[in-house]
Design an enzyme around this catalytic site. Sequence first.
Site, PDB file in Angstrom:
ATOM      1  N   LYS A 176     -12.420  -0.366   0.473  1.00  0.00           N
ATOM      2  CA  LYS A 176     -11.643   0.438  -0.487  1.00  0.00           C
ATOM      3  C   LYS A 176     -12.396   0.480  -1.822  1.00  0.00           C
ATOM      4  O   LYS A 176     -13.333   1.249  -1.961  1.00  0.00           O
ATOM      5  CB  LYS A 176     -10.221  -0.114  -0.594  1.00  0.00           C
ATOM      6  CG  LYS A 176      -9.504  -0.101   0.759  1.00  0.00           C
ATOM      7  CD  LYS A 176      -8.050  -0.412   0.641  1.00  0.00           C
ATOM      8  CE  LYS A 176      -7.399  -0.743   1.975  1.00  0.00           C
ATOM      9  NZ  LYS A 176      -7.405   0.323   2.958  1.00  0.00           N
ATOM     10  N   HIS A 212      -5.689  -3.842  -1.628  1.00  0.00           N
ATOM     11  CA  HIS A 212      -5.561  -2.803  -2.660  1.00  0.00           C
ATOM     12  C   HIS A 212      -5.611  -3.362  -4.078  1.00  0.00           C
ATOM     13  O   HIS A 212      -5.487  -2.608  -5.043  1.00  0.00           O
ATOM     14  CB  HIS A 212      -4.258  -2.017  -2.461  1.00  0.00           C
ATOM     15  CG  HIS A 212      -4.319  -1.074  -1.302  1.00  0.00           C
ATOM     16  ND1 HIS A 212      -4.865   0.182  -1.391  1.00  0.00           N
ATOM     17  CD2 HIS A 212      -3.929  -1.224  -0.009  1.00  0.00           C
ATOM     18  CE1 HIS A 212      -4.788   0.785  -0.217  1.00  0.00           C
ATOM     19  NE2 HIS A 212      -4.230  -0.050   0.642  1.00  0.00           N
ATOM     20  N   SER A 231       0.791  -1.232   0.000  1.00  0.00           N
ATOM     21  CA  SER A 231       0.000   0.000   0.000  1.00  0.00           C
ATOM     22  C   SER A 231       0.825   1.286   0.000  1.00  0.00           C
ATOM     23  O   SER A 231       0.296   2.336  -0.335  1.00  0.00           O
ATOM     24  CB  SER A 231      -0.961  -0.009   1.186  1.00  0.00           C
ATOM     25  OG  SER A 231      -0.278  -0.283   2.373  1.00  0.00           O
TER      26      SER A 231
HETATM   27  N1  PMP Z   1      -4.865  -4.916   4.634  1.00  0.00           N
HETATM   28  C1  PMP Z   1      -4.292  -3.943   3.897  1.00  0.00           C
HETATM   29  C2  PMP Z   1      -3.163  -4.286   2.961  1.00  0.00           C
HETATM   30  C3  PMP Z   1      -4.759  -2.618   3.991  1.00  0.00           C
HETATM   31  O1  PMP Z   1      -4.206  -1.644   3.268  1.00  0.00           O
HETATM   32  C4  PMP Z   1      -5.836  -2.345   4.882  1.00  0.00           C
HETATM   33  C5  PMP Z   1      -6.427  -0.941   5.011  1.00  0.00           C
HETATM   34  N2  PMP Z   1      -5.555   0.056   5.288  1.00  0.00           N
HETATM   35  C6  PMP Z   1      -6.381  -3.384   5.628  1.00  0.00           C
HETATM   36  C7  PMP Z   1      -5.883  -4.658   5.471  1.00  0.00           C
HETATM   37  C8  PMP Z   1      -7.506  -3.137   6.596  1.00  0.00           C
HETATM   38  O2  PMP Z   1      -8.703  -3.038   5.927  1.00  0.00           O
HETATM   39  P1  PMP Z   1      -9.974  -2.342   6.612  1.00  0.00           P
HETATM   40  O3  PMP Z   1      -9.851  -0.876   6.365  1.00  0.00           O
HETATM   41  O4  PMP Z   1     -11.132  -2.970   5.919  1.00  0.00           O
HETATM   42  O5  PMP Z   1      -9.935  -2.669   8.057  1.00  0.00           O
END
Ligand code: PMP
Length: 389
Positions: free
Chosen positions: A237, A206, A178
């Site tokens: 997302k 992502h 990310s």
């Molecule tokens: N895994 C990854 C790679 C993420 O980027 C994120 C969100 N930042 C999450 C898990 C967590 O997802 P959520 O916002 O649905 O809790």
Amino acid sequence: MDFLEKKVEELKSAGIYRELPINDTPIDAIIELNHKKVINLCSNNYLGFANHPRLIEASKKALDDYGVGSGAVRTIVGNMRIHEELEDKIAKFKKEEAALVYQSGFLCNLGVIQAVTTDKDLIVSDELNHASIIDGVKLSKADKAVFKHSDMFDLERILKEKRDQYEQVLIITDGVFSMDGDLAKLPEIVRLAKKYNALTYVDDAHGSGVLGEQGRGTVDHFHLHGQVDFIIGTLSKAIGVVGGYVCGSKAMKAYLLHRSRPHLFSTSMQPSAAAAIIEAFTMLESSNEYTLKLWDNARYLKSGLQKMGFDIGHSETPITPIMIGDEVKTMAFSKRLLDNGVYVSGIIFPTVQKGKGRIRLMVSALHTKAILDEALNIIEKTAKEMQIL
Ligand code: PMP
């Protein structure tokens, strides 16, 4: 509470305490932050679904049909028909046998990693994996090893050295990283997992809705259906709502429903969210118009930044960093951009390594070329003012 006041003061004197801006509008290309209109280049709303009329309509109908809450955890009375429908929908879209929904992507990583590993196992995790994976690994009783980011020699070194000492080995990676927007070397990870008889776990937060045929994700992008054991996604997302999910075998779903702690101890997803998510997957199934628009905008933004002379790293996805380096300069740049009307995230240590500060631009299918041009002009002007360009 003096001890917490002291900690807040420490954050302030280190310059990392954030006064959170307040948004009064739905998530769109332009939002109203602290009563001022700004171009939004930092939400994860890749496809523009967070405020899409079709999702809103579906959600409203579910409010009438089911009410606002699900009443209990999944294993008591919180297992509504709409949850089952949602999971069937996700499994079909992802071309997997089964899917299980969690209240968030974060909880999903915590709940799955802990439940599928024991003290006789080893977890091998990429050093740049998301915080929720790191925390999930901490909750697990398994031994842990970390491989250098996307370094397949390092991964193989660990597997060769340690495989025989454990019952199961679980290799965990993000599908899309990310902070840099690069892809995991999934075909190679799957090959090594087969060679060393290990399980594979990909967090595609992502990648889903972004990569692969109609946004089916990183596993689809690499044509690896049926070869990854646990595929994680978020519903917050590209899908635009809230929640997380894991895809895999029917046995996986059955076991996790009984042994994954968020299902035993946390109330299930609100039905109106589930309905909106079902609509989002229906839209993805029937058209790739949103995904194509997202990629078109991402290419436009990246080429604009490159022409201006910015270092935008080596992203392979719409995630677009502008590398700055120095932490103080990074935060000052993002603050000045906000003052000038463009909202981006400033990202510094500990989220990325020291000296690798950057701002991160998140474009969406909602941005028009005119809005992107305006953002590019503001970014260039601000960077020149601050001698970044
Ligand atoms: N895994 C990854 C790679 C993420 O980027 C994120 C969100 N930042 C999450 C898990 C967590 O997802 P959520 O916002 O649905 O809790």
